[in-house]
Design a protein around this motif. Structure first.
Motif, short mmCIF file in Angstrom:
data_model
loop_
_atom_site.label_atom_id
_atom_site.label_comp_id
_atom_site.label_asym_id
_atom_site.label_seq_id
_atom_site.Cartn_x
_atom_site.Cartn_y
_atom_site.Cartn_z
N ASP A 25 0.84 -1.20 0.00
CA ASP A 25 0.00 0.00 0.00
C ASP A 25 0.88 1.25 0.00
O ASP A 25 0.61 2.21 -0.72
CB ASP A 25 -0.93 0.00 1.21
N LEU A 26 1.94 1.22 0.79
CA LEU A 26 2.88 2.35 0.83
C LEU A 26 3.52 2.57 -0.54
O LEU A 26 3.58 3.70 -1.03
CB LEU A 26 3.96 2.10 1.88
N LEU A 27 3.97 1.51 -1.16
CA LEU A 27 4.60 1.61 -2.48
C LEU A 27 3.60 2.11 -3.53
O LEU A 27 3.92 2.96 -4.36
CB LEU A 27 5.16 0.26 -2.90
N ARG A 28 2.36 1.61 -3.47
CA ARG A 28 1.33 2.04 -4.41
C ARG A 28 1.05 3.54 -4.29
O ARG A 28 1.01 4.26 -5.29
CB ARG A 28 0.04 1.26 -4.15
N VAL A 29 0.89 4.02 -3.06
CA VAL A 29 0.62 5.44 -2.84
C VAL A 29 1.83 6.28 -3.23
O VAL A 29 1.69 7.36 -3.81
CB VAL A 29 0.21 5.69 -1.37
N PHE A 30 3.03 5.80 -2.93
CA PHE A 30 4.26 6.50 -3.30
C PHE A 30 4.32 6.70 -4.81
O PHE A 30 4.59 7.80 -5.31
CB PHE A 30 5.46 5.69 -2.81
N ILE A 31 4.02 5.64 -5.57
CA ILE A 31 4.05 5.71 -7.04
C ILE A 31 2.97 6.66 -7.56
O ILE A 31 3.22 7.46 -8.47
CB ILE A 31 3.92 4.30 -7.65
N LEU A 32 1.76 6.59 -6.99
CA LEU A 32 0.68 7.48 -7.42
C LEU A 32 1.06 8.95 -7.19
O LEU A 32 0.79 9.81 -8.05
CB LEU A 32 -0.61 7.17 -6.66
N ARG A 33 1.66 9.25 -6.05
CA ARG A 33 2.04 10.63 -5.75
C ARG A 33 3.12 11.12 -6.71
O ARG A 33 3.07 12.26 -7.17
CB ARG A 33 2.52 10.75 -4.31
N VAL A 34 4.10 10.29 -7.00
CA VAL A 34 5.17 10.69 -7.92
C VAL A 34 4.61 10.90 -9.33
O VAL A 34 4.99 11.85 -10.01
CB VAL A 34 6.31 9.64 -7.91
N LYS A 35 3.69 10.03 -9.78
CA LYS A 35 3.08 10.19 -11.10
C LYS A 35 2.30 11.50 -11.23
O LYS A 35 2.24 12.08 -12.30
CB LYS A 35 2.15 9.02 -11.41
N LYS A 36 1.69 11.92 -10.12
CA LYS A 36 0.92 13.16 -10.13
C LYS A 36 1.81 14.39 -9.96
O LYS A 36 1.34 15.51 -10.01
CB LYS A 36 -0.13 13.15 -9.02
N GLY A 37 3.10 14.18 -9.76
CA GLY A 37 4.03 15.28 -9.61
C GLY A 37 4.05 15.86 -8.21
O GLY A 37 4.58 16.95 -8.00
N LYS A 38 3.51 15.13 -7.25
CA LYS A 38 3.50 15.59 -5.86
C LYS A 38 4.64 14.94 -5.09
O LYS A 38 5.19 13.91 -5.50
CB LYS A 38 2.17 15.24 -5.19
N SER A 39 4.95 15.53 -3.95
CA SER A 39 5.96 14.93 -3.08
C SER A 39 5.39 13.66 -2.48
O SER A 39 4.25 13.64 -2.00
CB SER A 39 6.33 15.89 -1.95
N PRO A 40 6.15 12.58 -2.47
CA PRO A 40 5.66 11.34 -1.89
C PRO A 40 5.54 11.38 -0.37
O PRO A 40 4.99 10.47 0.23
CB PRO A 40 6.68 10.29 -2.33
N PHE A 41 6.03 12.45 0.25
CA PHE A 41 6.03 12.54 1.70
C PHE A 41 4.92 13.43 2.25
O PHE A 41 4.83 13.63 3.45
CB PHE A 41 7.39 13.03 2.19
N ILE A 42 4.07 13.97 1.38
CA ILE A 42 2.95 14.82 1.82
C ILE A 42 1.70 13.94 1.88
O ILE A 42 1.39 13.21 0.94
CB ILE A 42 2.75 16.02 0.87
#
Length: 83
Positions: free
Chosen positions: A48-65
């Protein structure tokens, strides 16, 4: 982690007793290697963490927000209760 293992231990396959328990009409007991069980318990949050991390990076957002893309947020929005 061992306490969690003890709670779920009856649900895991214990192959050496499976056939004997079946013949004697007893409830089947399940057991799994403790290392394998620990890995299986960690797979859900890590994927789940990896999935959300990838989604955030694809959207151009920081993966830590923080956002609401984790699976438990999605299930809660669809009406599932955490209890």
């Amino acid at each position: 982690m061992y306490a969690l293992y003890q709670v779920f231990e009856p649900f895991f396959l214990r192959p050496q007793y499976l056939f004997r328990s079946f013949l004697q009409g007893r409830a089947l007991h399940f057991q799994i290697n403790k290392t394998l069980f620990s890995i299986l318990v960690l797979i859900y949050p890590l994927t789940d963490l990896l999935r959300v991390f990838i989604l955030r990076v694809k959207k151009g957002k920081s993966p830590f927000i923080a956002d609401q893309n984790h699976l438990h947020h999605i299930l809660h929005k669809k009406g599932f209760s955490p209890i």
